[in-house]
Design a protein around this motif. Structure first.
Motif, mmCIF file in Angstrom:
data_model
loop_
_atom_site.group_PDB
_atom_site.id
_atom_site.type_symbol
_atom_site.label_atom_id
_atom_site.label_comp_id
_atom_site.label_asym_id
_atom_site.label_seq_id
_atom_site.Cartn_x
_atom_site.Cartn_y
_atom_site.Cartn_z
ATOM 1 N N UNK A 124 37.306 47.475 37.862
ATOM 2 C CA UNK A 124 37.641 48.388 36.761
ATOM 3 C C UNK A 124 39.022 49.037 36.922
ATOM 4 N N UNK A 125 39.614 48.896 38.106
ATOM 5 C CA UNK A 125 40.940 49.467 38.323
ATOM 6 C C UNK A 125 42.041 48.419 38.115
ATOM 7 N N UNK A 126 41.704 47.275 37.511
ATOM 8 C CA UNK A 126 42.677 46.208 37.278
ATOM 9 C C UNK A 126 42.901 46.030 35.779
ATOM 10 N N UNK A 127 44.170 45.770 35.407
ATOM 11 C CA UNK A 127 44.497 45.462 34.016
ATOM 12 C C UNK A 127 45.493 44.299 33.996
ATOM 13 N N UNK A 128 45.520 43.543 32.898
ATOM 14 C CA UNK A 128 46.230 42.269 32.886
ATOM 15 C C UNK A 128 47.135 42.124 31.671
ATOM 16 N N UNK A 129 48.304 41.544 31.930
ATOM 17 C CA UNK A 129 49.242 41.140 30.886
ATOM 18 C C UNK A 129 49.426 39.634 31.032
ATOM 19 N N UNK A 130 49.300 38.897 29.933
ATOM 20 C CA UNK A 130 49.502 37.448 29.955
ATOM 21 C C UNK A 130 50.849 37.127 29.310
ATOM 22 N N UNK A 131 51.679 36.364 30.017
ATOM 23 C CA UNK A 131 52.958 35.879 29.484
ATOM 24 C C UNK A 131 52.854 34.360 29.424
ATOM 25 N N UNK A 132 53.263 33.766 28.309
ATOM 26 C CA UNK A 132 53.056 32.319 28.182
ATOM 27 C C UNK A 132 54.282 31.591 27.660
ATOM 28 N N UNK A 133 54.320 30.303 27.997
ATOM 29 C CA UNK A 133 55.295 29.390 27.427
ATOM 30 C C UNK A 133 54.605 28.510 26.398
ATOM 31 N N UNK A 134 55.067 27.278 26.306
ATOM 32 C CA UNK A 134 54.489 26.327 25.353
ATOM 33 C C UNK A 134 55.379 25.116 25.188
ATOM 34 N N UNK A 135 55.940 24.672 26.316
ATOM 35 C CA UNK A 135 56.925 23.587 26.278
ATOM 36 C C UNK A 135 56.425 22.306 25.645
ATOM 37 N N UNK A 136 55.181 21.926 25.929
ATOM 38 C CA UNK A 136 54.649 20.672 25.384
ATOM 39 C C UNK A 136 54.553 20.736 23.861
ATOM 40 N N UNK A 190 40.254 34.812 43.119
ATOM 41 C CA UNK A 190 40.498 34.949 44.558
ATOM 42 C C UNK A 190 41.766 35.760 44.825
ATOM 43 N N UNK A 191 42.836 35.453 44.118
ATOM 44 C CA UNK A 191 44.105 36.149 44.339
ATOM 45 C C UNK A 191 44.000 37.635 44.032
ATOM 46 N N UNK A 192 43.348 37.966 42.918
ATOM 47 C CA UNK A 192 43.192 39.380 42.548
ATOM 48 C C UNK A 192 42.334 40.117 43.583
ATOM 49 N N UNK A 193 41.426 39.391 44.204
ATOM 50 C CA UNK A 193 40.563 39.989 45.225
ATOM 51 C C UNK A 193 41.184 39.955 46.618
ATOM 52 N N UNK A 194 42.455 39.495 46.700
ATOM 53 C CA UNK A 194 43.178 39.547 47.970
ATOM 54 C C UNK A 194 43.042 38.327 48.852
ATOM 55 N N UNK A 195 42.506 37.231 48.312
ATOM 56 C CA UNK A 195 42.356 35.998 49.084
ATOM 57 C C UNK A 195 43.547 35.090 48.791
ATOM 58 N N UNK A 196 44.171 34.564 49.829
ATOM 59 C CA UNK A 196 45.390 33.764 49.668
ATOM 60 C C UNK A 196 45.040 32.331 49.269
ATOM 61 N N UNK A 220 35.982 38.622 33.434
ATOM 62 C CA UNK A 220 35.065 38.941 34.537
ATOM 63 C C UNK A 220 35.701 39.938 35.501
ATOM 64 N N UNK A 221 36.993 39.731 35.787
ATOM 65 C CA UNK A 221 37.693 40.639 36.703
ATOM 66 C C UNK A 221 37.775 42.046 36.122
ATOM 67 N N UNK A 222 38.010 42.155 34.815
ATOM 68 C CA UNK A 222 38.090 43.472 34.186
ATOM 69 C C UNK A 222 36.751 44.201 34.289
ATOM 70 N N UNK A 223 35.656 43.452 34.158
ATOM 71 C CA UNK A 223 34.327 44.057 34.263
ATOM 72 C C UNK A 223 34.024 44.524 35.676
ATOM 73 N N UNK A 224 34.398 43.689 36.651
ATOM 74 C CA UNK A 224 34.044 43.973 38.054
ATOM 75 C C UNK A 224 35.062 44.885 38.718
#
Length: 257
Positions: A34-46, A244-250, A28-32
């Motif tokens: 358009x100047x934002x791009x995302x990298x996901x980094x993950x674990x998997x301890x469980x 919220x965070x991407x839109x600047x809300x704490x 949704x953020x990518x659609x709205x």
């Protein structure tokens, strides 16, 4: 274009539809935005715990870091770079993203041994040019597991929080840790909205911040100091927090340099 590195705890896979909800929020953020791009980094301890237990191995940790003997690495690598990475990629595809699964080497990071006593636990150093900027330009969403490869060809288990910080520093990106708690908590289990270096040191000394959260907070502080901006800790249980965070809300806890 503003890049956001989102670190997702592997526990997200244990909660039905949690990963789907988070990736839908990113889509949704990518659609709205358009100047934002995302990298996901993950674990998997469980998942690693489950696989090691089923294989008859005991799991030990030191200051929140999993001790990783060489004989356990096939299970750790298989769980993190294999099953967890592809399960998350599957949920991302379902949410409308175009993920590409990688490990830290492709992301431009070389792993080196952190401490001999920890076995194959690694830490990140800058390596060859990262493929992440190219993937982002192609409209893909990198899905980076925290498995590292050394210049010696050895496989290393890198703490996913540290891996995310290294990637954020490399990309000059904003950094959010999405964990299973909504914020860092004080001694009374109340959320802390902001933490400075001194406040963190006090809470660790008092035993309020311990274990995995201690690693997360220390890594967040280190990242904030290098990025020269705030780093956020929030919950994947509330995908609206990411929006919220991407839109600047704490929301959640902001770690300040």
């Amino acid at each position: 274009m503003q890049t956001w590195v989102i670190k997702v705890g592997g526990a997200v896979l244990n909660t039905e539809d949690a990963a789907m909800g988070l990736f839908t929020a990113i889509a949704e953020l990518i659609k709205v935005q358009i100047d934002k791009q995302f990298v996901v980094v993950h674990g998997g301890g469980a998942l690693v715990d489950k696989w090691l237990s089923e294989a008859g191995f005991a799991t030990a940790k030191h200051q929140g870091l999993r001790i990783s003997p060489k004989e356990q690495m096939p299970y750790i690598v298989g769980a993190l770079a294999g099953t967890a990475n592809k399960q998350l990629s599957g949920q991302a595809i379902k949410a409308g993203l175009k993920p590409v699964g990688t490990c830290l080497y492709e992301a431009g990071l070389i792993a080196t041994q952190k401490l001999k006593a920890l076995g194959q636990v690694g830490e990140c150093e800058q390596g060859e040019a990262s493929i992440l900027p190219t993937l982002l330009e192609l409209g893909r969403t990198p899905m980076v597991s925290s498995i590292g490869i050394g210049a010696d060809g050895q496989l290393y288990n890198v703490n996913a929080d540290e891996a995310a910080a290294a990637i954020a520093e490399q990309l000059n990106a904003e950094l959010i840790y999405m964990t299973d708690v909504e914020a860092v908590l004080d001694a009374n289990k109340q959320p802390l909205h902001q933490l400075s270096e001194q406040h963190i040191a006090t809470l660790i000394e008092e035993g309020v911040i311990v274990g995995g959260m201690e690693v997360k907070v220390k890594t967040s502080l280190h990242a904030a100091q290098h990025l020269r901006r705030g780093v956020y800790i929030s919950s994947w249980q509330k995908p609206e927090n990411l929006i919220a965070l991407v839109q600047g809300i704490h929301v959640g806890t902001k770690i300040t340099p």
